[in-house]
Structure formats: C-alpha cells, structure tokens
Motif scaffolding. Structure first.
Motif, PDB file in Angstrom:
ATOM      1  N   ALA A  76       0.675  -0.496  -0.240  1.00 50.31           N
ATOM      2  CA  ALA A  76       0.079   0.331  -0.388  1.00 50.31           C
ATOM      3  C   ALA A  76       1.088   1.023   0.018  1.00 50.31           C
ATOM      4  O   ALA A  76       0.371   2.403  -0.855  1.00 50.31           O
ATOM      5  N   SER A  77       1.764   1.572   0.355  1.00 49.47           N
ATOM      6  CA  SER A  77       2.628   2.588   1.042  1.00 49.47           C
ATOM      7  C   SER A  77       4.655   2.346   0.916  1.00 49.47           C
ATOM      8  O   SER A  77       4.611   0.934   1.456  1.00 49.47           O
ATOM      9  N   VAL A  78       5.294   2.696   0.514  1.00 43.24           N
ATOM     10  CA  VAL A  78       6.701   2.389   1.096  1.00 43.24           C
ATOM     11  C   VAL A  78       6.664   3.885   2.505  1.00 43.24           C
ATOM     12  O   VAL A  78       7.154   4.950   1.679  1.00 43.24           O
ATOM     13  N   GLU A  79       7.650   3.603   3.248  1.00 47.18           N
ATOM     14  CA  GLU A  79       7.699   4.534   4.044  1.00 47.18           C
ATOM     15  C   GLU A  79       9.652   4.899   4.181  1.00 47.18           C
ATOM     16  O   GLU A  79      10.641   3.655   4.624  1.00 47.18           O
ATOM     17  N   PHE A  80      10.080   5.880   4.496  1.00 48.87           N
ATOM     18  CA  PHE A  80      11.272   5.563   4.031  1.00 48.87           C
ATOM     19  C   PHE A  80      11.597   6.269   4.941  1.00 48.87           C
ATOM     20  O   PHE A  80      11.653   7.297   5.636  1.00 48.87           O
ATOM     21  N   PHE A  81      12.835   5.884   6.206  1.00 54.90           N
ATOM     22  CA  PHE A  81      13.848   6.605   7.285  1.00 54.90           C
ATOM     23  C   PHE A  81      14.998   6.907   7.228  1.00 54.90           C
ATOM     24  O   PHE A  81      15.824   6.167   6.763  1.00 54.90           O
ATOM     25  N   VAL A  82      15.514   7.843   7.820  1.00 55.88           N
ATOM     26  CA  VAL A  82      16.990   7.928   7.368  1.00 55.88           C
ATOM     27  C   VAL A  82      17.523   8.254   9.507  1.00 55.88           C
ATOM     28  O   VAL A  82      17.007   9.222   9.955  1.00 55.88           O
ATOM     29  N   ASP A  83      18.392   7.527   9.352  1.00 53.36           N
ATOM     30  CA  ASP A  83      18.589   7.573  10.598  1.00 53.36           C
ATOM     31  C   ASP A  83      17.526   7.499  11.913  1.00 53.36           C
ATOM     32  O   ASP A  83      17.082   8.147  12.388  1.00 53.36           O
ATOM     33  N   GLY A  84      16.484   6.579  11.594  1.00 49.76           N
ATOM     34  CA  GLY A  84      15.791   6.435  12.089  1.00 49.76           C
ATOM     35  C   GLY A  84      14.257   6.879  12.069  1.00 49.76           C
ATOM     36  O   GLY A  84      13.733   7.080  13.106  1.00 49.76           O
ATOM     37  N   VAL A  85      14.708   7.941  11.550  1.00 53.13           N
ATOM     38  CA  VAL A  85      13.337   9.247  11.418  1.00 53.13           C
ATOM     39  C   VAL A  85      12.768   9.341   9.765  1.00 53.13           C
ATOM     40  O   VAL A  85      13.451   8.797   8.916  1.00 53.13           O
ATOM     41  N   LEU A  86      11.919   8.669   9.805  1.00 48.14           N
ATOM     42  CA  LEU A  86      10.920   8.691   8.813  1.00 48.14           C
ATOM     43  C   LEU A  86      10.773  10.087   7.829  1.00 48.14           C
ATOM     44  O   LEU A  86      10.801  10.928   8.677  1.00 48.14           O
ATOM     45  N   THR A  87      11.115  10.276   6.761  1.00 42.57           N
ATOM     46  CA  THR A  87      11.979  11.710   6.108  1.00 42.57           C
ATOM     47  C   THR A  87      10.460  11.498   4.661  1.00 42.57           C
ATOM     48  O   THR A  87      10.464  12.577   4.530  1.00 42.57           O
ATOM     49  N   ALA A  88       9.868   9.696   4.316  1.00 42.22           N
ATOM     50  CA  ALA A  88       8.781  10.314   3.053  1.00 42.22           C
ATOM     51  C   ALA A  88       8.109   8.440   3.147  1.00 42.22           C
ATOM     52  O   ALA A  88       8.684   7.835   3.809  1.00 42.22           O
ATOM     53  N   THR A  89       7.283   9.504   2.377  1.00 44.34           N
ATOM     54  CA  THR A  89       6.245   8.011   1.974  1.00 44.34           C
ATOM     55  C   THR A  89       5.051   8.348   1.450  1.00 44.34           C
ATOM     56  O   THR A  89       5.821   9.262   0.320  1.00 44.34           O
ATOM     57  N   SER A  90       5.584   6.581   0.243  1.00 43.32           N
ATOM     58  CA  SER A  90       5.361   6.666  -1.004  1.00 43.32           C
ATOM     59  C   SER A  90       4.163   6.360  -1.201  1.00 43.32           C
ATOM     60  O   SER A  90       4.084   4.954  -0.639  1.00 43.32           O
ATOM     61  N   ALA A  91       2.082   6.388  -1.663  1.00 49.77           N
ATOM     62  CA  ALA A  91       1.662   5.664  -1.625  1.00 49.77           C
ATOM     63  C   ALA A  91       0.947   5.318  -2.746  1.00 49.77           C
ATOM     64  O   ALA A  91       0.404   4.725  -3.339  1.00 49.77           O
ATOM     65  N   GLN A  92       2.526   6.224  -3.901  1.00 48.59           N
ATOM     66  CA  GLN A  92       1.882   6.009  -4.879  1.00 48.59           C
ATOM     67  C   GLN A  92       2.672   5.007  -5.659  1.00 48.59           C
ATOM     68  O   GLN A  92       3.828   4.986  -5.913  1.00 48.59           O
ATOM     69  N   PRO A  93       2.331   3.779  -6.462  1.00 44.26           N
ATOM     70  CA  PRO A  93       3.442   2.765  -7.213  1.00 44.26           C
ATOM     71  C   PRO A  93       3.631   3.308  -8.619  1.00 44.26           C
ATOM     72  O   PRO A  93       2.945   4.331  -9.153  1.00 44.26           O
ATOM     73  N   VAL A  94       5.194   3.780  -8.981  1.00 46.41           N
ATOM     74  CA  VAL A  94       5.528   4.051 -10.212  1.00 46.41           C
ATOM     75  C   VAL A  94       5.805   2.484 -10.483  1.00 46.41           C
ATOM     76  O   VAL A  94       6.618   2.020 -10.391  1.00 46.41           O
ATOM     77  N   SER A  95       5.369   2.257 -12.000  1.00 47.13           N
ATOM     78  CA  SER A  95       5.745   1.405 -13.195  1.00 47.13           C
ATOM     79  C   SER A  95       7.325   2.025 -13.675  1.00 47.13           C
ATOM     80  O   SER A  95       7.144   2.541 -14.495  1.00 47.13           O
ATOM     81  N   PRO A  96       8.283   0.499 -13.937  1.00 45.51           N
ATOM     82  CA  PRO A  96       9.969   1.386 -14.499  1.00 45.51           C
ATOM     83  C   PRO A  96       9.287   1.232 -16.002  1.00 45.51           C
ATOM     84  O   PRO A  96       8.076   0.645 -16.260  1.00 45.51           O
ATOM     85  N   GLY A  97       9.613   1.794 -16.797  1.00 41.69           N
ATOM     86  CA  GLY A  97       8.802   2.916 -17.927  1.00 41.69           C
ATOM     87  C   GLY A  97       9.301   3.305 -18.508  1.00 41.69           C
ATOM     88  O   GLY A  97       9.132   4.580 -19.012  1.00 41.69           O
TER      89      GLY A  97
END
Length: 181
Positions: A160-181
C-alpha cells in the motif's frame, strides 16, 4: 351439469436437480478473515444425508479441512464450519489458499446435482506477511545536501505504501506505485 362438487388433486414430480446459487467466500476472494465459515446457497432444499465430506469438500494448505456441515434456512443453505481434531471450532490458516467443491448433493426428491453443475471456488485468507523490498537505489554520486529520487522495488503486489527512514527518522512516504519504463 354436475350433481355434486368435484375435487381433483394434481401432484407434479420434481425432476430438477439442485443447483448452487451462491458460494461464499466467492471465487477469487482475497484477505478472507480466518474466522470465516463457508456458505453455499442452493436452488432448493437439500437432503441432509447428502451433505458429506465428498459433496462439500474444503481443501487447504494441509489437505482436506475437517469441519461441521449443517443445513439451515429450510435446507437451502449449507454452512461449513472448520473444526479441529476434537470437534472444537477452528480458524482457517492465515496466508493460505483454500478451495471449495460442491458436487453430487441430492434434493429431497432424490434428484442428484449434475456433474456440469459442480461449483468450485478458490480463495485466500488474510495476508499477514510483510512485503519485502528487493532493492533500494539512488543516483550514483548523490550528496547528502541535495534532493534525490530514491527507488524501492518489490515483487509483492499488495504493497500500500513505502516509508523511507534516514537514521531512524521518517523522511518520506510513497503511496503511489510507479511502473518502470
């Protein structure tokens, strides 16, 4: 003219075999709750003796599923409730696929469900396994003081989503799938 009232009675013979109208969970259902029962609605009342492990078969990841088969609503609905070896109520397994086959039930006048009217459904229970990220990539030569695009790749189809953490801190969330190409 008739001298007295005449009474006439007509009895017709039921020659129609039973048909499955609905099966729940439905074919292809996903994320079915583990506490679910299986319900089969028929076009007419079913003979209780014909509701057997062969006529209402449920197969799970470990093979045939044991359970209680009951008729309700005047014999028009069969309910399968999974049980354990002692006969106590059991749950379906999480993260598992199941198949249901309804074949050869008999109505109250002895008509047998036709082979071409066999009803089948497959469904899967709740997915409780967290998805895994196969790769995370960023542009080569990226520096910490610049904005960059990070790509996370997974083979799972239920993210459903991917959360990005840097040094244990949430820095970004993506809930939009992106197809390659």
């Amino acid at each position: 003219p008739l001298d007295a009232d005449f009474t006439w009675q007509l009895v017709t013979r039921d020659e129609l075999p039973p048909v499955v109208l609905t099966l729940s969970p439905s074919n292809g259902a996903v994320n079915v709750a583990e506490e679910s029962v299986i319900r089969v609605t028929f076009s007419e009342p079913i003979a209780p003796a014909s509701l057997t492990t062969a006529s209402l078969a449920v197969v799970g990841p470990g093979g045939p599923v044991t359970g209680l088969r009951e008729l309700i609503l005047g014999g028009t609905v069969a309910v399968f409730t999974p049980t354990d070896g002692t006969g106590a109520r059991a749950l379906l397994q999480s993260n598992a696929g199941y198949s249901v086959t309804v074949a050869g039930v008999v109505d109250l006048t002895g008509n047998v469900q036709r082979a071409q009217d066999t009803a089948t459904a497959t469904f899967s229970t709740r997915d409780t396994i967290a998805p895994t990220i196969a790769t995370v990539s960023a542009p080569a030569g990226a520096r910490s003081d610049e904005t960059l695009m990070v790509t996370a790749t997974t083979t799972n189809t239920d993210v459903a989503s991917v959360e990005f953490f840097v040094d244990g801190v949430l820095t970004a969330t993506s809930a939009q799938p992106v197809s390659p190409g």
